[in-house]
Design a protein around this motif. Structure first.
Motif, PDB file in Angstrom:
ATOM      1  N   PRO A 131       0.841  -1.195   0.000  1.00  0.00           N
ATOM      2  CA  PRO A 131       0.000   0.000   0.000  1.00  0.00           C
ATOM      3  C   PRO A 131       0.877   1.246   0.000  1.00  0.00           C
ATOM      4  CG  PRO A 131      -0.754  -1.559   1.660  1.00  0.00           C
ATOM      5  CD  PRO A 131       0.571  -2.060   1.170  1.00  0.00           C
ATOM      6  N   ALA A 132       0.533   2.211  -0.817  1.00  0.00           N
ATOM      7  CA  ALA A 132       1.335   3.436  -0.870  1.00  0.00           C
ATOM      8  C   ALA A 132       1.382   4.137   0.483  1.00  0.00           C
ATOM      9  CB  ALA A 132       0.773   4.370  -1.937  1.00  0.00           C
ATOM     10  N   SER A 133       0.342   3.949   1.286  1.00  0.00           N
ATOM     11  CA  SER A 133       0.305   4.592   2.604  1.00  0.00           C
ATOM     12  C   SER A 133       1.376   4.037   3.537  1.00  0.00           C
ATOM     13  CB  SER A 133      -1.074   4.386   3.241  1.00  0.00           C
ATOM     14  OG  SER A 133      -1.373   3.001   3.375  1.00  0.00           O
ATOM     15  N   ALA A 134       1.934   2.860   3.222  1.00  0.00           N
ATOM     16  CA  ALA A 134       2.962   2.254   4.066  1.00  0.00           C
ATOM     17  C   ALA A 134       4.373   2.603   3.624  1.00  0.00           C
ATOM     18  CB  ALA A 134       2.797   0.729   4.067  1.00  0.00           C
ATOM     19  N   LEU A 135       4.516   3.283   2.492  1.00  0.00           N
ATOM     20  CA  LEU A 135       5.839   3.558   1.939  1.00  0.00           C
ATOM     21  C   LEU A 135       6.544   4.706   2.666  1.00  0.00           C
ATOM     22  CD1 LEU A 135       5.084   3.351  -1.902  1.00  0.00           C
ATOM     23  CD2 LEU A 135       6.167   1.608  -0.456  1.00  0.00           C
ATOM     24  N   VAL A 136       7.862   4.601   2.739  1.00  0.00           N
ATOM     25  CA  VAL A 136       8.713   5.659   3.276  1.00  0.00           C
ATOM     26  C   VAL A 136       9.834   5.881   2.267  1.00  0.00           C
ATOM     27  CG1 VAL A 136      10.264   6.358   5.140  1.00  0.00           C
ATOM     28  CG2 VAL A 136       8.204   5.023   5.666  1.00  0.00           C
ATOM     29  N   GLU A 137       9.992   7.124   1.807  1.00  0.00           N
ATOM     30  CA  GLU A 137      11.004   7.413   0.797  1.00  0.00           C
ATOM     31  C   GLU A 137      12.403   7.402   1.411  1.00  0.00           C
ATOM     32  OE1 GLU A 137      12.013  10.761  -2.669  1.00  0.00           O
ATOM     33  OE2 GLU A 137      10.286  11.035  -1.322  1.00  0.00           O
ATOM     34  N   LEU A 138      13.353   6.911   0.621  1.00  0.00           N
ATOM     35  CA  LEU A 138      14.748   6.873   1.059  1.00  0.00           C
ATOM     36  C   LEU A 138      15.565   7.914   0.311  1.00  0.00           C
ATOM     37  CD1 LEU A 138      15.381   3.005   1.074  1.00  0.00           C
ATOM     38  CD2 LEU A 138      14.836   4.476   3.030  1.00  0.00           C
ATOM     39  N   PRO A 139      16.343   8.724   1.011  1.00  0.00           N
ATOM     40  CA  PRO A 139      17.240   9.667   0.333  1.00  0.00           C
ATOM     41  C   PRO A 139      18.430   8.925  -0.259  1.00  0.00           C
ATOM     42  CG  PRO A 139      17.566   9.775   2.697  1.00  0.00           C
ATOM     43  CD  PRO A 139      16.418   8.840   2.478  1.00  0.00           C
ATOM     44  N   ASP A 140      19.163   9.592  -1.118  1.00  0.00           N
ATOM     45  CA  ASP A 140      20.306   8.964  -1.785  1.00  0.00           C
ATOM     46  C   ASP A 140      21.376   8.514  -0.793  1.00  0.00           C
ATOM     47  OD1 ASP A 140      19.106   9.369  -4.226  1.00  0.00           O
ATOM     48  OD2 ASP A 140      20.206  11.227  -4.663  1.00  0.00           O
ATOM     49  N   SER A 141      21.463   9.185   0.339  1.00  0.00           N
ATOM     50  CA  SER A 141      22.495   8.841   1.321  1.00  0.00           C
ATOM     51  C   SER A 141      22.202   7.536   2.064  1.00  0.00           C
ATOM     52  CB  SER A 141      22.644   9.980   2.340  1.00  0.00           C
ATOM     53  OG  SER A 141      21.402  10.261   2.963  1.00  0.00           O
ATOM     54  N   VAL A 142      20.996   6.992   1.884  1.00  0.00           N
ATOM     55  CA  VAL A 142      20.651   5.709   2.500  1.00  0.00           C
ATOM     56  C   VAL A 142      20.717   4.647   1.408  1.00  0.00           C
ATOM     57  CG1 VAL A 142      18.856   4.384   3.692  1.00  0.00           C
ATOM     58  CG2 VAL A 142      19.219   6.792   4.260  1.00  0.00           C
ATOM     59  N   ASP A 143      21.805   3.882   1.406  1.00  0.00           N
ATOM     60  CA  ASP A 143      22.021   2.908   0.345  1.00  0.00           C
ATOM     61  C   ASP A 143      21.193   1.649   0.581  1.00  0.00           C
ATOM     62  OD1 ASP A 143      23.341   1.545   2.364  1.00  0.00           O
ATOM     63  OD2 ASP A 143      25.346   1.901   1.568  1.00  0.00           O
ATOM     64  N   GLU A 144      21.435   0.614  -0.248  1.00  0.00           N
ATOM     65  CA  GLU A 144      20.642  -0.612  -0.158  1.00  0.00           C
ATOM     66  C   GLU A 144      20.802  -1.303   1.193  1.00  0.00           C
ATOM     67  OE1 GLU A 144      22.020  -2.951  -3.386  1.00  0.00           O
ATOM     68  OE2 GLU A 144      20.917  -1.849  -4.919  1.00  0.00           O
ATOM     69  N   VAL A 145      22.026  -1.316   1.700  1.00  0.00           N
ATOM     70  CA  VAL A 145      22.273  -1.981   2.981  1.00  0.00           C
ATOM     71  C   VAL A 145      21.495  -1.277   4.088  1.00  0.00           C
ATOM     72  CG1 VAL A 145      24.017  -2.624   4.676  1.00  0.00           C
ATOM     73  CG2 VAL A 145      24.534  -2.778   2.234  1.00  0.00           C
ATOM     74  N   LEU A 146      21.627   0.044   4.141  1.00  0.00           N
ATOM     75  CA  LEU A 146      20.904   0.805   5.161  1.00  0.00           C
ATOM     76  C   LEU A 146      19.397   0.716   4.959  1.00  0.00           C
ATOM     77  CD1 LEU A 146      23.098   4.026   5.403  1.00  0.00           C
ATOM     78  CD2 LEU A 146      22.990   2.131   7.025  1.00  0.00           C
ATOM     79  N   GLY A 147      18.964   0.756   3.706  1.00  0.00           N
ATOM     80  CA  GLY A 147      17.532   0.722   3.425  1.00  0.00           C
ATOM     81  C   GLY A 147      16.861  -0.522   3.966  1.00  0.00           C
ATOM     82  N   ALA A 148      17.542  -1.671   3.861  1.00  0.00           N
ATOM     83  CA  ALA A 148      16.978  -2.920   4.361  1.00  0.00           C
ATOM     84  C   ALA A 148      17.165  -3.074   5.862  1.00  0.00           C
ATOM     85  CB  ALA A 148      17.600  -4.104   3.626  1.00  0.00           C
ATOM     86  N   LEU A 149      17.863  -2.126   6.499  1.00  0.00           N
ATOM     87  CA  LEU A 149      18.003  -2.125   7.954  1.00  0.00           C
ATOM     88  C   LEU A 149      17.071  -1.127   8.630  1.00  0.00           C
ATOM     89  CD1 LEU A 149      21.883  -2.400   8.256  1.00  0.00           C
ATOM     90  CD2 LEU A 149      20.229  -4.080   9.091  1.00  0.00           C
ATOM     91  N   VAL A 150      16.282  -0.403   7.846  1.00  0.00           N
ATOM     92  CA  VAL A 150      15.382   0.596   8.430  1.00  0.00           C
ATOM     93  C   VAL A 150      14.311  -0.072   9.292  1.00  0.00           C
ATOM     94  CG1 VAL A 150      13.597   2.306   7.902  1.00  0.00           C
ATOM     95  CG2 VAL A 150      15.779   2.374   6.689  1.00  0.00           C
ATOM     96  N   GLU A 151      13.756  -1.193   8.827  1.00  0.00           N
ATOM     97  CA  GLU A 151      12.687  -1.839   9.602  1.00  0.00           C
ATOM     98  C   GLU A 151      13.187  -2.317  10.959  1.00  0.00           C
ATOM     99  OE1 GLU A 151       9.831  -4.581  11.239  1.00  0.00           O
ATOM    100  OE2 GLU A 151      11.895  -5.045  10.670  1.00  0.00           O
ATOM    101  N   PRO A 152      14.275  -3.099  11.041  1.00  0.00           N
ATOM    102  CA  PRO A 152      14.765  -3.433  12.389  1.00  0.00           C
ATOM    103  C   PRO A 152      15.213  -2.201  13.160  1.00  0.00           C
ATOM    104  CG  PRO A 152      16.286  -4.205  10.699  1.00  0.00           C
ATOM    105  CD  PRO A 152      15.035  -3.794   9.996  1.00  0.00           C
ATOM    106  N   GLY A 153      15.754  -1.202  12.444  1.00  0.00           N
ATOM    107  CA  GLY A 153      16.127   0.037  13.111  1.00  0.00           C
ATOM    108  C   GLY A 153      14.942   0.762  13.716  1.00  0.00           C
ATOM    109  N   GLY A 154      13.797   0.690  13.048  1.00  0.00           N
ATOM    110  CA  GLY A 154      12.595   1.307  13.586  1.00  0.00           C
ATOM    111  C   GLY A 154      12.144   0.663  14.887  1.00  0.00           C
TER     112      GLY A 154
END
Length: 338
Positions: A131-154
């Motif tokens: 769902p688009a309502s669940a999406l969070v945009e990632l800036p360029d400074s957050v690469d693939e590794v960091l992007g997949a760590l956002v959920e556990p980081g949250g």
């Protein structure tokens, strides 16, 4: 498209499955990276509690820690999402119940959990519907590794918030796994004095390599230290009771780890010490804050990822095998394009 599918206890395989279509209000994400966590391993082994309640049934397509690029949107979805790099919430509420209307969709009784609950397909696949309502945009400074760590980081960020930490607070983190180390990094970024307690030599050595110096075992822990908060990020049935004993009167304990059997806490300890106990379920409400921390460089959890594998290697990872050449970190990532 290719997706990893768990067909029964201790059995999973890569299958060809239909590509997702974006329904009303939805987006399709081309998955770039996904994490494998303890919940995934429990579903694979058959130990996951949702399998007993019927909230999860085989076959299951796992994967709820992910990032990727929006490649399609459905009717009524803002087309500006197209081409954006994103991650997203795991918890998808019904949108209509009182909890959802209060912004607490992660507690909705009828919620889907991506890759976990009620059959919503997960991110160990080439594409993922969200769902688009669940999406969070990632800036360029957050690469693939960091992007997949956002959920556990949250999850970790919500734990730090639940602990009520301020600069100078002394916090003890029980369990230096992925969540515990993220908690430690985020707490330190908030100015807290971080202590860690771990069982294995390997986990303690890795934590020390990240720069943490106050690391102990149950046997070496200095029990005269006053901890303003104790955060249990372990799966040890004994730790919640220990947290209640160790926290200073008037302090807080935060429970984010889950043991395989009930953890017993003497409520007299909580009452007589005037302790606040906080439970944390999911990263909901902590995703954007985590993205901001990662983007600023205040928290860099990249060393936690020890290896990145393809879909064909996922079953071995879920069986507890470490990929050849993997580093010392506790987290394994999957690139479904490999």
């Amino acid at each position: 498209m290719r997706a990893f599918v768990i067909t029964g206890p201790n059995h999973g395989e890569v299958q060809e499955v239909p590509e997702p279509e974006a329904g009303p209000g939805q987006a399709v994400v081309d998955v770039e990276r996904a994490g494998v966590c303890g919940t995934d391993a429990e579903i694979f082994s058959g130990a996951m509690a949702y399998l007993e309640t019927g909230d999860t049934v085989y076959p299951v397509r796992i994967g709820h820690e992910w990032c990727g690029t929006v490649s399609a949107v459905g009717p009524g979805t803002d087309e500006s999402w197209l081409g954006k790099r994103v991650t997203g919430d795991t918890m998808l509420g019904c949108g209509h119940c009182p909890l959802c209307r209060k912004g607490r969709q992660h507690l909705c009784a009828d919620r889907f959990e991506i890759g976990v609950r009620h059959g919503w397909p997960g991110a160990l696949a080439e594409q993922l519907p969200v769902p688009a309502s669940a999406l969070v945009e990632l800036p360029d400074s957050v690469d693939e590794v960091l992007g997949a760590l956002v959920e556990p980081g949250g999850n970790a960020l919500r734990s730090v918030r639940g602990a009520g930490l301020v600069p100078g607070s002394r916090v003890l983190v029980l369990g230096p796994g992925t969540i515990g180390l993220l908690v430690a990094q985020i707490a330190e970024a908030h100015g807290a004095e971080v202590h860690l307690l771990g069982r294995s030599d390997r986990s303690r050595e890795f934590a020390a390599g990240l720069g943490f110096s106050r690391i102990s075992t149950l046997e070496t822990l200095d029990r005269t230290v006053d901890f303003d908060a104790v955060i249990d990020a372990s799966n040890d049935v004994r730790m919640p009771a220990l947290a209640a004993k160790l926290v200073t009167p008037g302090g807080r304990i935060v429970l984010i780890g889950l043991a395989g059997e009930p953890s017993l806490v003497d409520t007299r300890t909580l009452a007589l010490k005037d302790v606040t106990a906080v439970g944390v379920l999911s990263a909901s409400g902590g995703l954007q804050g985590t993205v901001d921390l990662f983007a600023s460089g205040r928290v860099d959890p990249r060393p936690l990822v020890s290896a990145t594998v393809g879909l064909e290697q996922v079953a071995d990872v879920l069986r507890g095998q470490r990929p050849p050449g993997s580093g010392p970190g506790p987290k394994i990532h999957v690139d479904p394009r490999l």
